[in-house]
Design a protein around this motif. Structure first.
Motif, PDB file in Angstrom:
ATOM      1  N   LEU A 136      24.245  24.151  53.636  1.00  0.00           N
ATOM      2  CA  LEU A 136      24.789  24.955  52.538  1.00  0.00           C
ATOM      3  C   LEU A 136      23.781  26.018  52.080  1.00  0.00           C
ATOM      4  O   LEU A 136      24.160  27.144  51.748  1.00  0.00           O
ATOM      5  CB  LEU A 136      25.176  24.055  51.361  1.00  0.00           C
ATOM      6  N   ARG A 137      22.511  25.648  52.026  1.00  0.00           N
ATOM      7  CA  ARG A 137      21.483  26.633  51.639  1.00  0.00           C
ATOM      8  C   ARG A 137      21.434  27.795  52.618  1.00  0.00           C
ATOM      9  O   ARG A 137      21.331  28.964  52.215  1.00  0.00           O
ATOM     10  CB  ARG A 137      20.115  25.951  51.559  1.00  0.00           C
ATOM     11  N   LYS A 138      21.484  27.440  53.920  1.00  0.00           N
ATOM     12  CA  LYS A 138      21.480  28.514  54.914  1.00  0.00           C
ATOM     13  C   LYS A 138      22.708  29.403  54.751  1.00  0.00           C
ATOM     14  O   LYS A 138      22.631  30.629  54.850  1.00  0.00           O
ATOM     15  CB  LYS A 138      21.454  27.925  56.319  1.00  0.00           C
ATOM     16  N   HIS A 139      23.841  28.750  54.487  1.00  0.00           N
ATOM     17  CA  HIS A 139      25.066  29.527  54.302  1.00  0.00           C
ATOM     18  C   HIS A 139      24.967  30.446  53.077  1.00  0.00           C
ATOM     19  O   HIS A 139      25.380  31.618  53.117  1.00  0.00           O
ATOM     20  CB  HIS A 139      26.253  28.567  54.147  1.00  0.00           C
ATOM     21  N   VAL A 140      24.377  29.902  51.992  1.00  0.00           N
ATOM     22  CA  VAL A 140      24.202  30.713  50.773  1.00  0.00           C
ATOM     23  C   VAL A 140      23.260  31.881  51.036  1.00  0.00           C
ATOM     24  O   VAL A 140      23.507  33.016  50.590  1.00  0.00           O
ATOM     25  CB  VAL A 140      23.673  29.835  49.613  1.00  0.00           C
ATOM     26  N   GLU A 141      22.176  31.638  51.773  1.00  0.00           N
ATOM     27  CA  GLU A 141      21.240  32.721  52.085  1.00  0.00           C
ATOM     28  C   GLU A 141      21.921  33.813  52.905  1.00  0.00           C
ATOM     29  O   GLU A 141      21.734  35.013  52.658  1.00  0.00           O
ATOM     30  CB  GLU A 141      20.035  32.155  52.834  1.00  0.00           C
ATOM     31  N   SER A 142      22.719  33.382  53.895  1.00  0.00           N
ATOM     32  CA  SER A 142      23.418  34.398  54.707  1.00  0.00           C
ATOM     33  C   SER A 142      24.423  35.184  53.866  1.00  0.00           C
ATOM     34  O   SER A 142      24.550  36.406  54.004  1.00  0.00           O
ATOM     35  CB  SER A 142      24.129  33.721  55.873  1.00  0.00           C
ATOM     36  N   LEU A 143      25.100  34.467  52.948  1.00  0.00           N
ATOM     37  CA  LEU A 143      26.037  35.170  52.064  1.00  0.00           C
ATOM     38  C   LEU A 143      25.314  36.143  51.144  1.00  0.00           C
ATOM     39  O   LEU A 143      25.801  37.253  50.870  1.00  0.00           O
ATOM     40  CB  LEU A 143      26.836  34.153  51.237  1.00  0.00           C
ATOM     41  N   GLN A 144      24.141  35.740  50.635  1.00  0.00           N
ATOM     42  CA  GLN A 144      23.367  36.649  49.789  1.00  0.00           C
ATOM     43  C   GLN A 144      22.924  37.885  50.553  1.00  0.00           C
ATOM     44  O   GLN A 144      22.936  39.009  50.018  1.00  0.00           O
ATOM     45  CB  GLN A 144      22.160  35.909  49.216  1.00  0.00           C
ATOM     46  N   GLN A 145      22.504  37.682  51.804  1.00  0.00           N
ATOM     47  CA  GLN A 145      22.121  38.843  52.609  1.00  0.00           C
ATOM     48  C   GLN A 145      23.320  39.770  52.846  1.00  0.00           C
ATOM     49  O   GLN A 145      23.198  41.002  52.750  1.00  0.00           O
ATOM     50  CB  GLN A 145      21.549  38.372  53.944  1.00  0.00           C
ATOM     51  N   ASP A 146      24.489  39.141  53.147  1.00  0.00           N
ATOM     52  CA  ASP A 146      25.686  39.970  53.325  1.00  0.00           C
ATOM     53  C   ASP A 146      26.024  40.712  52.050  1.00  0.00           C
ATOM     54  O   ASP A 146      26.412  41.890  52.062  1.00  0.00           O
ATOM     55  CB  ASP A 146      26.866  39.088  53.744  1.00  0.00           C
ATOM     56  N   LYS A 147      25.893  40.003  50.899  1.00  0.00           N
ATOM     57  CA  LYS A 147      26.183  40.641  49.605  1.00  0.00           C
ATOM     58  C   LYS A 147      25.246  41.826  49.362  1.00  0.00           C
ATOM     59  O   LYS A 147      25.677  42.894  48.899  1.00  0.00           O
ATOM     60  CB  LYS A 147      26.025  39.615  48.491  1.00  0.00           C
ATOM     61  N   LYS A 148      23.966  41.616  49.663  1.00  0.00           N
ATOM     62  CA  LYS A 148      23.004  42.695  49.464  1.00  0.00           C
ATOM     63  C   LYS A 148      23.333  43.892  50.348  1.00  0.00           C
ATOM     64  O   LYS A 148      23.274  45.062  49.899  1.00  0.00           O
ATOM     65  CB  LYS A 148      21.594  42.193  49.757  1.00  0.00           C
TER      66      LYS A 148
END
Length: 912
Positions: free
Chosen positions: A361-373
Motif C-alpha cells: 500500500l505504501r508503494k502504491h501511495v508513493e506511485s499515486l503521489q508521483q502521478d499526482k505531482k
C-alpha cells in the motif's frame, strides 16, 4: 475657444484675495452640501448620475445619496486620507477624489462650483487632521533610562499653521451649494440612464419607503403650519444668502443663525417642497417593487441550486462512509482471525501478511503521489498556457474594438460630408484655418487654465505634505512611547525574576509547601518567551535568539538557577536596547553616517568609545588595523604563508585542531565542524604560526582571530588583525611560553584597584581572593567569552584605536559596576562563585563606558609604563630566584639518588 469650452480651470470665478482672510467663514464651512454628478456603473449602464453630497465633520466623510430627501446614504468618501485632483484636458467642472482604495470622478455644474468644492474639501480635510488630539509621552522613571539620562518628557507639536495661499478664495455659487440647493429640483441627467443605483438597491428601497411614509404624514397635517414654516424658511434662506455674500460676519451672528435654523426645522420643510417637485416618484417605486420580486425569485433559485449541491456532497459522504465501513469490517475479520489462531506461528504469519500488505500500500501511495505531482505540473503548465492565450485573445479583441470604433467614426464623417459637402468645406475652413488673433486668444485661455491648475495642485501638494509630516511625527512619538512602555515592562519582569531568585536562595529547604510553589513560579517564569516579543510587528529593536554577529542573546545554562539568571539578563538587555534605540543609538548613527574619510581626531575617538554601529564597524576596523600594520604589511604575504602551510606541517598543528572546536561555543558560526568559519580560522592560525615562530601558537589566539573573522569577514583582513593585536598593540612576550608580560599586567591591575577602589580591594584581601585567577583571561583574550557581545565589541572598538590601556579601564569599570554586590558577600567560596560569572550580568553598556572613561580618570599612559617596568623587574628577579632554587633542588635530588643506588641490590643479585 477650446479652453473656455473644455477646461475646468480657465477663467473660473475667483475673487481678489486682498483684504480677505485665508479661512473660510465658519457659518458657510459647516454647511457643505449640494448636487454633483458622479461617474460610475459597469458595462452599458456606465455613465454620469446625479447625487446629493453632504459633508460630515465628525468623521471627515463626504456622503452621497440620490436626492436630498433620502434618509440613508448610498455611500461615502473618506477625505482624511484622500487627495484631490483635476485636469485641464477633462470636461468642464470635472474633478477627482483619490482614496487609497478607489478614485471617485465628480462633475460640477460649472467651473466656479468645481473650484468652490475643491477649496472647501481642502479646508475640511486640513481642519480634521489638525483637530486630532496631541500626544504626550511622560511618566518614565529615572530607572528606566540608560545611564544618567533624564526622564523622558516628549510633547508633539504639530504644524497647525494655515496652508499657504496658493490661490484666492472662490465665491460661493448662489443656489448651487448649501441648504438652499436642497430645495432646487434634481439636476437633469446628461444621459438617458435611470438615476437609480443598482449597486445599492436595498438602500434605494429603504429610502423610497421612508419618503412614501413621510408623504402620507405630511398630507394629514394642516396647510396653515406649512404656510407659516414656508414663510420662515424663505426668511432664513434670505438670511443665509446674506451670510454667503458677506464672509466676514461675526461669530455671534452665525451662531444665532444656526440656532434659529435648528428651531424652525428647515430640513423637514425643504424636504416636503422637494418631494412635490418629483412627479415620477410612484413610477420609480413600482419599478423597484417588480425588481424586488425578481430578486426574490432569483434568490430562491440560487437556494435550490445550493441545496442540490449539498445533496450531491452528502451522497459522496455516504459513499466514503460505506468504504470506511467495509475497511473496518475487513480489519475486524483480520483481528478475529488473529485471535482465533491457536499457534504463534499462525499469528506470526498473519502479521507478516499484514506487513506485506502495508508495504504494498505504501508503494502504491508513493506511485499515486508521483502521478499526482506530475499531473499538477502538467495542469500548471496548461493553466499558464491558457492564461497566455486569454491575454492574447483579449489583446486581439481590444485591437479589433479600437479598429471598429475608428471605422465607425470615419464612416459617420464620410456620410456627413457626402450628405452636405458645402458645410463640410465651411467647417474645414473655419476649424482648420484660424486667424492669428483667434490662435492668440486660445493660447491665452490655455495659459490661464494651466496657471489655475498649477496653483491648485501646488496647494494640494503643500497641504498633503504637511498632513503626512504631522502623521509621521505622531507615529514616531507613538513608537517611542511604546518602546519606553515595553522597556518598563521588561524591568518589572526582571525585578520579579530577581525576587524569585532571592527567595530561592533564602527559603529553607525543609519548607516543602512554599518550596513547591516557588518551583512552580520559577518554572512558569522560564517558560516566558522573551526572545520574540510584541515589538516584532512594530520593529522596535526586539531581542532575537542570535544577534547580528551570531552570538546567542540568552546564554544556555544547564543549572536551573543560572537559567533564571540568564532570563533576567535577557530582559535587561531588551530593556536597555529599547531605551537606547531612539535616545542614544539613533543620534550616534546619524553622526557616523555624516563621517566621510576617516582621520584621527578627538571627536572620532569619542565616537569610537561610544561604539561603532554594525554597518560601519567593518570599514572602521580595517582603517584602524591598516594604520598599525602598514610598516610590516607586504603584498601577497598571506598567500605565501598559506603555501608554506601546505608544504610543511607546523608543530602547533595538533593543538590548533584541538582548540578549533572550543572556539566561541556561544556563536552559531563556530558550532558546526563543517562551518566555513572553522576552515578559515584554521588557515589564519596556521599562517600566524609561521608569521611569528617565537610565539607559534598560544591558547587564546583562536578566540582573537575568531572575533576578527566575524567582523571583517575576509580571511586575510582577519589575519592582519591578529598580527596587529599580538605584534603592535600588546607588549612583547605577552603570548610567549612564560607569559611574563601578562603576569606583569595582573600586578599592575591590582595596584590600580588599590588606588581606584580601596574598599573593594581591602574586602578581597580580607577574604584572601586571588583576582588574577579571574582577570588573567580578560587580558589574554580581551574579554572574549566574558562580556556579552554588544559590550564586548564596544571594548574592541576602543581597544583597536587606543591600545591596551582600554583593557585596564574596562577591567576597573567592571569591578566598579559590581562593587556593592561584591561587598555584600562575606564568604570566600561565594565570592569566587560570583566572580566566575558576574561579568555576564552587566547589560548596560552605556553605564559601563561612562565608568571606564569618566570615573576612572585620570589614567595617564606614563604611569602605566612606569608600573609595568617596576613590576617586570620584580617579576624577573623572582623568576631568577625560582630558577636558582629549582637548579639546587635538582642537584640535591641527583646526589641523593646516586647514594641510594649504591646500597641497593638488583633482582639478579638477590636470586643469586
Amino acid at each position: 475657444s477650446w479652453a473656455s469650452r473644455s477646461s475646468p480651470f480657465s477663467r473660473a470665478g475667483h475673487v481678489s484675495h486682498k483684504g480677505r482672510s485665508r479661512r473660510c467663514p465658519r457659518g458657510l464651512r459647516n454647511k457643505l452640501c449640494g448636487y454633483l454628478l458622479k461617474f460610475g456603473g459597469k458595462g452599458p449602464i456606465k455613465g454620469w448620475k446625479s447625487r446629493w453630497f453632504f459633508y460630515d465633520e465628525k468623521k471627515c466623510h463626504l456622503y452621497y445619496s440620490r436626492t436630498a430627501q433620502d434618509a440613508n446614504p448610498l455611500g461615502s468618501i473618506d477625505l482624511s486620507t484622500a487627495t484631490l485632483d483635476c485636469r485641464v484636458e477633462a470636461e468642464e467642472g470635472t474633478f477627482e477624489i483619490k482614496t487609497p482604495s478607489r478614485v471617485f470622478t465628480l462633475k460640477a455644474v460649472n467651473k466656479q462650483t468645481m473650484m468652490y468644492w475643491l477649496q472647501q474639501l481642502q479646508w475640511k480635510r486640513w481642519e480634521y487632521n489638525n483637530s486630532q488630539p496631541g500626544i504626550l509621552v511622560s511618566g518614565v522613571t529615572d530607572e528606566a533610562l540608560p545611564g544618567n539620562a533624564s526622564p523622558l518628557h516628549i510633547t508633539l507639536e504639530l504644524d497647525n499653521a494655515e496652508t499657504d495661499e496658493f490661490f484666492c478664495p472662490v465665491k460661493t455659487p448662489t443656489g448651487l451649494v448649501g441648504i438652499a440647493a436642497a430645495s432646487q429640483p434634481v439636476p437633469e441627467m446628461p444621459t438617458t440612464l435611470p438615476n437609480i443605483s443598482l449597486k445599492h438597491l436595498g438602500t434605494e428601497i429603504q429610502n423610497t419607503m421612508h419618503n412614501i411614509c413621510s408623504n402620507k404624514q405630511s398630507r394629514g397635517n394642516g396647510h396653515v403650519s406649512q404656510g407659516t414654516e414656508s414663510q420662515k424658511f424663505g426668511e432664513n434662506q434670505n438670511e443665509e444668502q446674506h451670510l454667503q455674500a458677506d464672509p466676514g460676519l461675526a461669530g455671534k451672528e452665525i451662531e444665532e443663525y444656526s440656532r434659529s435654523t435648528q428651531k424652525l426645522g428647515l430640513t423637514a420643510n425643504f424636504i416636503q417642497k422637494a418631494r412635490k417637485q418629483n412627479s415620477n416618484f410612484h413610477i420609480f417605486t413600482e419599478g423597484l417593487c417588480e425588481k424586488h420580486v425578481q430578486e426574490k425569485v432569483g434568490a430562491l433559485q440560487q437556494q435550490v441550486l445550493t441545496l442540490t449541491e449539498d445533496l450531491k456532497s452528502q451522497k459522496e459522504l455516504v459513499k466514503i462512509l460505506h468504504k470506511a465501513l467495509e475497511a473496518a469490517q475487513q480489519e475486524k475479520r483480520a483481528c478475529s482471525t488473529y485471535l482465533t489462531a491457536t499457534e504463534d506461528r499462525d499469528r506470526l504469519e498473519l502479521v507478516r501478511h499484514k506487513v506485506r500488505q502495508i508495504a504494498e500500500l505504501r508503494k502504491h501511495v508513493e506511485s499515486l503521489q508521483q502521478d499526482k505531482k506530475a499531473l499538477e505540473d502538467t495542469l500548471g503548465l496548461r493553466e499558464e498556457h491558457i492564461k497566455e492565450l486569454q491575454q492574447h485573445v483579449q489583446l486581439l479583441m481590444d485591437k479589433n474594438h479600437a479598429k471598429q470604433q475608428v471605422i465607425f467614426k470615419l464612416m459617420e464623417k464620410v456620410t456627413k460630408n457626402f450628405m452636405d459637402p458645402s458645410k463640410a468645406a465651411d467647417g474645414l475652413d473655419s476649424g482648420t484655418f484660424l486667424n492669428p488673433h483667434e490662435k492668440v486668444e486660445h493660447l491665452k485661455d490655455d495659459i490661464e487654465a494651466y496657471r489655475t491648475q498649477n496653483q491648485f495642485l501646488n496647494s494640494e501638494i503643500h497641504q498633503v505634505t504637511k498632513i503626512w509630516r504631522n502623521a509621521a511625527e505622531k507615529e514616531k512619538v507613538l513608537l517611542m512611547k511604546c518602546a519606553y512602555l515595553q522597556a518598563k515592562n521588561c524591568q518589572i519582569e526582571s525585578k520579579y525574576l530577581t525576587v524569585l531568585r532571592k527567595l530561592q536562595d533564602t527559603l529553607p529547604s525543609e519548607d516543602s509547601e512554599y518550596g513547591e510553589m516557588l518551583k512552580k513560579l520559577v518554572h512558569e517564569a522560564l517558560q516566558w518567551d522573551v526572545k520574540e516579543g510584541a515589538a516584532d510587528s512594530m520593529k522596535l529593536n526586539p531581542i532575537s535568539e542570535y544577534d547580528d554577529y551570531g552570538f546567542m542573546t540568552v546564554p544556555d545554562y544547564e543549572v536551573e538557577d543560572l537559567k533564571l539568571l540568564a532570563k533576567i539578563q535577557a530582559l535587561e538587555i531588551r530593556s536597555n536596547n529599547l531605551l537606547n534605540h531612539e535616545a542614544v543609538e539613533k543620534p550616534l548613527r546619524e553622526k557616523w553616517n555624516s563621517i566621510g574619510e576617516l582621520m584621527p581626531s578627538a571627536d572620532l575617538k569619542h565616537l569610537i568609545r561610544s561604539g561603532i554601529p554594525p554597518e560601519h564597524r567593518q570599514r572602521v576596523w580595517k582603517w584602524m588595523i591598516s594604520l598599525r600594520v602598514r610598516p610590516i604589511q607586504a603584498p601577497n604575504h598571506y598567500d605565501l604563508l598559506l603555501k608554506k602551510c601546505e608544504t610543511m606541517e607546523h608543530p602547533a598543528f595538533r593543538q590548533i585542531e584541538l582548540d578549533l572546536n572550543r572556539t566561541l561555543i556561544n556563536n552559531k558560526h563556530f558550532t558546526s565542524p563543517s562551518s566555513k568559519f572553522i576552515s578559515k580560522l584554521r588557515r589564519i592560525l596556521l599562517a600566524f604560526s609561521w608569521q611569528n615562530p617565537t610565539i607559534g601558537y598560544c591558547q587564546g589566539l583562536n578566540r582573537l582571530a575568531a572575533i576578527a573573522l566575524l567582523i571583517l569577514e575576509e580571511e586575510e583582513s582577519a589575519f592582519w588583525c591578529l598580527v596587529c593585536i599580538v605584534e603592535t598593540i600588546m607588549p612583547a612576550e605577552y603570548y610567549s611560553k612564560t607569559l611574563i608580560a601578562s603576569q606583569v599586567d595582573q600586578r599592575v591591575l591590582q595596584d590600580f584597584l588599590s588606588e581606584k577602589l580601596p574598599r573593594l580591594m581591602a574586602h578581597l584581601e580580607q577574604h584572601k581572593i586571588d583576582l588574577s585567577l579571574i582577570t588573567f583571561n580578560w587580558f589574554l583574550v580581551i574579554f572574549v567569552d566574558s562580556l556579552i557581545s554588544d559590550i564586548l565589541l564596544r571594548v574592541w572598538d576602543a581597544f583597536l584605536y587606543e591600545g591596551i590601556k582600554v583593557i585596564f579601564r574596562y577591567a576597573l569599570a567592571i569591578f566598579k559596576y559590581n562593587e556593592e554586590a561584591i561587598l555584600r558577600i562575606h564568604d570566600t567560596l561565594e565570592i569566587y562563585q560570583y566572580l566566575r560569572f558576574f561579568t555576564k550580568t552587566i547589560c548596560n553598556g552605556r553605564k559601563l563606558m561612562n565608568i571606564a572613561f569618566n570615573d576612572m580618570n585620570p589614567f595617564p599612559m606614563k604611569q602605566l609604563r612606569n608600573r609595568r617596568a617596576m613590576h617586570r623587574e620584580k617579576l624577573e628577579t623572582e623568576m631568577q630566584e625560582l630558577e636558582h632554587i629549582k637548579a639546587e633542588f635538582l642537584k640535591e635530588r641527583s646526589l641523593q639518588g646516586s647514594k641510594s643506588l649504591e646500597g641497593c641490590v638488583s633482582e639478579d643479585e638477590e636470586e643469586a
